[in-house]
Structure formats: C-alpha cells, structure tokens
Design a protein around this motif. Structure first.
Motif, PDB file in Angstrom:
ATOM      1  N   THR A   1       1.958  86.901  -8.981  1.00  0.00           N
ATOM      2  CA  THR A   1       0.822  87.777  -9.185  1.00  0.00           C
ATOM      3  C   THR A   1      -0.162  87.715  -8.016  1.00  0.00           C
ATOM      4  N   ILE A   2       0.027  86.744  -7.129  1.00  0.00           N
ATOM      5  CA  ILE A   2      -0.821  86.589  -5.954  1.00  0.00           C
ATOM      6  C   ILE A   2       0.074  86.467  -4.727  1.00  0.00           C
ATOM      7  N   ARG A   3      -0.318  87.131  -3.653  1.00  0.00           N
ATOM      8  CA  ARG A   3       0.455  87.067  -2.410  1.00  0.00           C
ATOM      9  C   ARG A   3      -0.519  86.872  -1.259  1.00  0.00           C
ATOM     10  N   ASN A   4      -0.201  85.925  -0.370  1.00  0.00           N
ATOM     11  CA  ASN A   4      -1.005  85.702   0.819  1.00  0.00           C
ATOM     12  C   ASN A   4      -0.434  86.573   1.931  1.00  0.00           C
TER      13      ASN A   4
ATOM     14  N   ILE B   1       4.369  99.717   2.810  1.00  0.00           N
ATOM     15  CA  ILE B   1       5.586  99.086   2.317  1.00  0.00           C
ATOM     16  C   ILE B   1       5.852  97.906   3.240  1.00  0.00           C
ATOM     17  N   CYS B   2       5.910  96.729   2.648  1.00  0.00           N
ATOM     18  CA  CYS B   2       5.969  95.495   3.422  1.00  0.00           C
ATOM     19  C   CYS B   2       7.119  94.610   2.954  1.00  0.00           C
ATOM     20  N   GLU B   3       7.395  93.588   3.756  1.00  0.00           N
ATOM     21  CA  GLU B   3       8.395  92.594   3.385  1.00  0.00           C
ATOM     22  C   GLU B   3       8.005  91.249   3.986  1.00  0.00           C
ATOM     23  N   LEU B   4       7.874  90.264   3.119  1.00  0.00           N
ATOM     24  CA  LEU B   4       7.595  88.897   3.551  1.00  0.00           C
ATOM     25  C   LEU B   4       8.625  87.966   2.929  1.00  0.00           C
ATOM     26  N   ASP B   5       9.177  87.084   3.733  1.00  0.00           N
ATOM     27  CA  ASP B   5      10.179  86.127   3.255  1.00  0.00           C
ATOM     28  C   ASP B   5      11.318  86.813   2.514  1.00  0.00           C
ATOM     29  N   GLY B   6      11.721  87.987   3.007  1.00  0.00           N
ATOM     30  CA  GLY B   6      12.844  88.709   2.408  1.00  0.00           C
ATOM     31  C   GLY B   6      12.521  89.415   1.110  1.00  0.00           C
ATOM     32  N   GLU B   7      11.253  89.444   0.706  1.00  0.00           N
ATOM     33  CA  GLU B   7      10.855  90.068  -0.552  1.00  0.00           C
ATOM     34  C   GLU B   7       9.998  91.306  -0.275  1.00  0.00           C
ATOM     35  N   PRO B   8      10.501  92.502  -0.610  1.00  0.00           N
ATOM     36  CA  PRO B   8       9.715  93.714  -0.379  1.00  0.00           C
ATOM     37  C   PRO B   8       8.591  93.850  -1.402  1.00  0.00           C
ATOM     38  N   PHE B   9       7.494  94.495  -0.974  1.00  0.00           N
ATOM     39  CA  PHE B   9       6.383  94.756  -1.882  1.00  0.00           C
ATOM     40  C   PHE B   9       5.535  95.875  -1.307  1.00  0.00           C
ATOM     41  N   VAL B  10       4.693  96.451  -2.150  1.00  0.00           N
ATOM     42  CA  VAL B  10       3.760  97.491  -1.741  1.00  0.00           C
ATOM     43  C   VAL B  10       2.374  96.865  -1.684  1.00  0.00           C
TER      44      VAL B  10
ATOM     45  N   PRO C   1      -0.455  87.702   5.731  1.00  0.00           N
ATOM     46  CA  PRO C   1      -0.892  87.146   7.015  1.00  0.00           C
ATOM     47  C   PRO C   1      -1.993  87.976   7.678  1.00  0.00           C
ATOM     48  N   GLY C   2      -3.077  87.320   8.014  1.00  0.00           N
ATOM     49  CA  GLY C   2      -4.179  87.964   8.701  1.00  0.00           C
ATOM     50  C   GLY C   2      -5.094  88.803   7.833  1.00  0.00           C
ATOM     51  N   LEU C   3      -4.694  89.045   6.577  1.00  0.00           N
ATOM     52  CA  LEU C   3      -5.504  89.896   5.696  1.00  0.00           C
ATOM     53  C   LEU C   3      -6.038  89.159   4.479  1.00  0.00           C
ATOM     54  N   GLY C   4      -5.430  88.065   4.124  1.00  0.00           N
ATOM     55  CA  GLY C   4      -5.904  87.281   2.981  1.00  0.00           C
ATOM     56  C   GLY C   4      -5.066  87.459   1.726  1.00  0.00           C
ATOM     57  N   ILE C   5      -5.710  87.249   0.610  1.00  0.00           N
ATOM     58  CA  ILE C   5      -5.035  87.249  -0.687  1.00  0.00           C
ATOM     59  C   ILE C   5      -4.999  88.651  -1.280  1.00  0.00           C
ATOM     60  N   ALA C   6      -3.840  89.036  -1.790  1.00  0.00           N
ATOM     61  CA  ALA C   6      -3.680  90.289  -2.524  1.00  0.00           C
ATOM     62  C   ALA C   6      -3.182  89.942  -3.914  1.00  0.00           C
ATOM     63  N   ARG C   7      -3.711  90.629  -4.907  1.00  0.00           N
ATOM     64  CA  ARG C   7      -3.324  90.378  -6.303  1.00  0.00           C
ATOM     65  C   ARG C   7      -2.543  91.563  -6.847  1.00  0.00           C
ATOM     66  N   LEU C   8      -1.572  91.255  -7.703  1.00  0.00           N
ATOM     67  CA  LEU C   8      -0.778  92.291  -8.343  1.00  0.00           C
ATOM     68  C   LEU C   8      -1.701  93.140  -9.207  1.00  0.00           C
ATOM     69  N   ASP C   9      -1.634  94.468  -9.047  1.00  0.00           N
ATOM     70  CA  ASP C   9      -2.528  95.335  -9.817  1.00  0.00           C
ATOM     71  C   ASP C   9      -2.104  95.364 -11.280  1.00  0.00           C
ATOM     72  N   HIS C  10      -2.923  95.998 -12.098  1.00  0.00           N
ATOM     73  CA  HIS C  10      -2.707  95.985 -13.547  1.00  0.00           C
ATOM     74  C   HIS C  10      -1.405  96.653 -13.970  1.00  0.00           C
TER      75      HIS C  10
ATOM     76  N   GLY D   1       1.294  96.472 -12.249  1.00  0.00           N
ATOM     77  CA  GLY D   1       2.385  95.649 -11.761  1.00  0.00           C
ATOM     78  C   GLY D   1       3.238  96.313 -10.696  1.00  0.00           C
ATOM     79  N   LEU D   2       2.711  97.364 -10.045  1.00  0.00           N
ATOM     80  CA  LEU D   2       3.500  98.097  -9.068  1.00  0.00           C
ATOM     81  C   LEU D   2       3.164  97.758  -7.633  1.00  0.00           C
ATOM     82  N   ALA D   3       1.970  97.232  -7.379  1.00  0.00           N
ATOM     83  CA  ALA D   3       1.545  96.979  -6.001  1.00  0.00           C
ATOM     84  C   ALA D   3       0.568  95.808  -5.970  1.00  0.00           C
ATOM     85  N   TYR D   4       0.450  95.228  -4.795  1.00  0.00           N
ATOM     86  CA  TYR D   4      -0.538  94.179  -4.559  1.00  0.00           C
ATOM     87  C   TYR D   4      -1.756  94.826  -3.915  1.00  0.00           C
ATOM     88  N   ARG D   5      -2.934  94.528  -4.422  1.00  0.00           N
ATOM     89  CA  ARG D   5      -4.179  95.123  -3.925  1.00  0.00           C
ATOM     90  C   ARG D   5      -5.048  94.058  -3.282  1.00  0.00           C
TER      91      ARG D   5
END
Length: 81
Positions: free
Chosen positions: A3-6, A63-72, A8-17, A19-23
């Motif tokens: 539910t939380i993703r760090n 559309i991003c990918e960190l550690d082989g895991e895609p996310f928005v 790089p260079g932008l800080g912490i993003a949280r999964l939105d309500h 569950g489709l994207a990190y904000r």
C-alpha cells in the motif's frame, strides 16, 4: 500488493482508495514532472491541465516499473489557485 511505495527522488506514494494507482501526497514542480521520462523506471507520462479556473491542479499519470513490478503513479503539478 504494497500500500506504500518509495519512489526514487520523489518520496512516498500511497495506494489510492480504488487500489488502481499510487498517489504522491505532495505536488511536484513542473521541472520534476518534466524529468520523469528521463528516469529508467518511468515508461510513459501523461499530463492533464488544470481545470475549473485553476481550482483543481494539473495532474500527471505515469506508468512505472520498480524492481520488476509495474505500477501507475499519479500526482498533482503545482498548487491550486
């Protein structure tokens, strides 16, 4: 899915309500958004302009990918007026 993703260079993003994207909690500057396509983990960037006479800030969707895991990743650009 975390539910939380760090981001790089932008800080912490949280999964939105939905569950489709990190904000990101804090808005980015125009320069920070312009630099996203140069990051190896950012694959596509879409920007929407402000609306309602500036009451709603411009936003970006990436559309991003960190550690082989895609996310928005979504966030605001600048502040509302």
């Amino acid at each position: 899915m975390n539910t939380i993703r760090n981001v790089p260079g932008l800080g912490i993003a949280r999964l939105d309500h939905g569950g489709l994207a990190y904000r990101l909690a804090e808005p980015l500057t125009i320069d920070e958004v312009a630099g996203l396509p140069r990051e190896a983990w950012c694959h596509r960037l879409t920007v929407t302009d402000a609306c309602a006479g500036g009451r709603y800030a411009a936003e970006f969707h990436a559309i991003c990918e960190l550690d082989g895991e895609p996310f928005v990743l979504v966030g605001r650009i600048g502040e509302c007026t």
